[in-house]
Write a protein that holds these residues in place. Structure first.
Motif, short mmCIF file in Angstrom:
data_model
loop_
_atom_site.label_atom_id
_atom_site.label_comp_id
_atom_site.label_asym_id
_atom_site.label_seq_id
_atom_site.Cartn_x
_atom_site.Cartn_y
_atom_site.Cartn_z
N ILE A 26 40.64 15.48 39.80
CA ILE A 26 41.57 14.99 38.80
C ILE A 26 41.86 16.07 37.75
N SER A 27 40.82 16.79 37.34
CA SER A 27 40.99 17.83 36.33
C SER A 27 41.92 18.93 36.83
N GLY A 28 41.70 19.39 38.05
CA GLY A 28 42.55 20.44 38.61
C GLY A 28 43.99 19.97 38.80
N PHE A 29 44.13 18.74 39.27
CA PHE A 29 45.47 18.19 39.48
C PHE A 29 46.20 18.02 38.16
N ARG A 30 45.49 17.58 37.13
CA ARG A 30 46.10 17.41 35.81
C ARG A 30 46.50 18.78 35.23
N TRP A 31 45.69 19.80 35.49
CA TRP A 31 46.04 21.15 35.03
C TRP A 31 47.36 21.61 35.62
N GLY B 89 48.78 22.06 32.28
CA GLY B 89 48.06 23.25 31.87
C GLY B 89 46.81 22.97 31.07
N VAL B 90 46.35 21.72 31.04
CA VAL B 90 45.12 21.35 30.35
C VAL B 90 44.15 20.75 31.38
N ALA B 91 42.87 21.00 31.19
CA ALA B 91 41.88 20.52 32.16
C ALA B 91 40.53 20.34 31.50
N ASP B 92 39.74 19.42 32.02
CA ASP B 92 38.38 19.22 31.55
C ASP B 92 37.44 20.26 32.13
N VAL B 93 37.80 20.78 33.31
CA VAL B 93 37.00 21.78 34.02
C VAL B 93 37.92 22.92 34.42
N HIS B 94 37.41 24.13 34.42
CA HIS B 94 38.24 25.28 34.79
C HIS B 94 38.83 25.06 36.18
N VAL B 95 40.09 25.43 36.35
CA VAL B 95 40.80 25.15 37.60
C VAL B 95 40.13 25.85 38.79
#
Length: 253
Positions: A208-213, A217-223
């Motif tokens: 989810i974090s990568g997809f949201r990035w 361009g924002v993420a909870d975890v580095h892409v």
């Protein structure tokens, strides 16, 4: 490479989708639209921005990913379970087609259906919430990688299951809670520090974090970590499938 055999399995599985269009496409799209209405419009209008993104737009990647996970698993598991249930799996195994080609046919069809579903939900979301996609290439890459990975996972579940009930145990009892607790509706920064650490053990967080990035361009975890974790899970699934075909686990008995 027996492309005729792959094509036959692929087209057969895709044809099943068009025969069950309401269940395969319409139902998940309608269900996700309800999330957009309730959380995006009703609740989202009363909430502030998250990382500079409106709440309605913020949850779009999470909802798409949640639907993608569930239906990738469902499509692949049901696709391989039905030949086992009806006994036609022996015809497939005795055909002049390798295990890799069988896998490509079934998983390819399941991943295609899930990707189409994800794109339809993405298009439908624009009817409810305005949003932009900052990295369209990576958005499609995450969409395809997730569809393939969890279709492989669903293929494993379909082989493991010996009843229709077991086909639903993992998606409903494991994947759905992980998706809800994986940042679908919130940012990890909103959690207390201890729960942020605990949540990082949830593999869905990285998807989810990568997809949201790729959207904002924002993420909870580095892409890079998100892509790496997805590839690790893909490798594990491939290793398990290789073991299943090598040993004939629940295929030859």
């Amino acid at each position: 490479m027996n492309f005729h055999g792959i094509r036959a399995i692929y087209l057969f599985e895709m044809a099943r989708t068009w025969r069950t269009l309401m269940q395969s496409i319409a139902s998940p799209v309608i269900s996700t639209c309800l999330y957009f209405v309730v959380f995006g419009s009703a609740i989202g209008a009363r909430m502030g921005d998250i990382d500079g993104v409106s709440y309605g737009a913020f949850i779009i990647p999470g909802l798409i990913m949640m639907s993608l996970l569930m239906h990738s698993i469902s499509n692949a598991s049901f696709g391989i379970y039905m030949p086992k249930f009806s006994g036609t799996i022996y015809e497939v195994l005795s055909a002049p087609i390798s295990y890799a080609e069988i896998l490509i046919g079934y998983v390819g069809a399941a991943a295609t259906k899930s990707t189409i579903l994800g794109l339809i939900i993405l298009a439908t979301a624009r009817l409810f919430v305005p949003f932009e996609i900052e990295h369209p290439f990576w958005m499609l890459a995450f969409l395809l990688l997730t569809s393939i990975t969890f279709s492989l996972f669903g293929f494993i579940i379909g082989i493991w299951a010996d009843g229709f009930e077991k086909l639903q145990i993992v998606p409903m009892m494991v994947v759905t809670p992980l998706a809800f607790l994986g940042g679908t509706f919130y940012s990890l920064d909103m959690l207390p520090p201890i729960w942020q650490t605990v949540t990082l053990f949830n593999p869905v967080v990285y998807l989810i974090s990568g997809f949201r990035w790729s959207f904002y361009g924002v993420a909870d975890v580095h892409v890079g970590v998100s892509i790496g974790m997805t590839l690790v899970f893909l490798g594990i699934c491939l290793a398990m499938v290789a073991w299943i075909f090598k040993t004939g686990y629940r295929l030859r008995s």
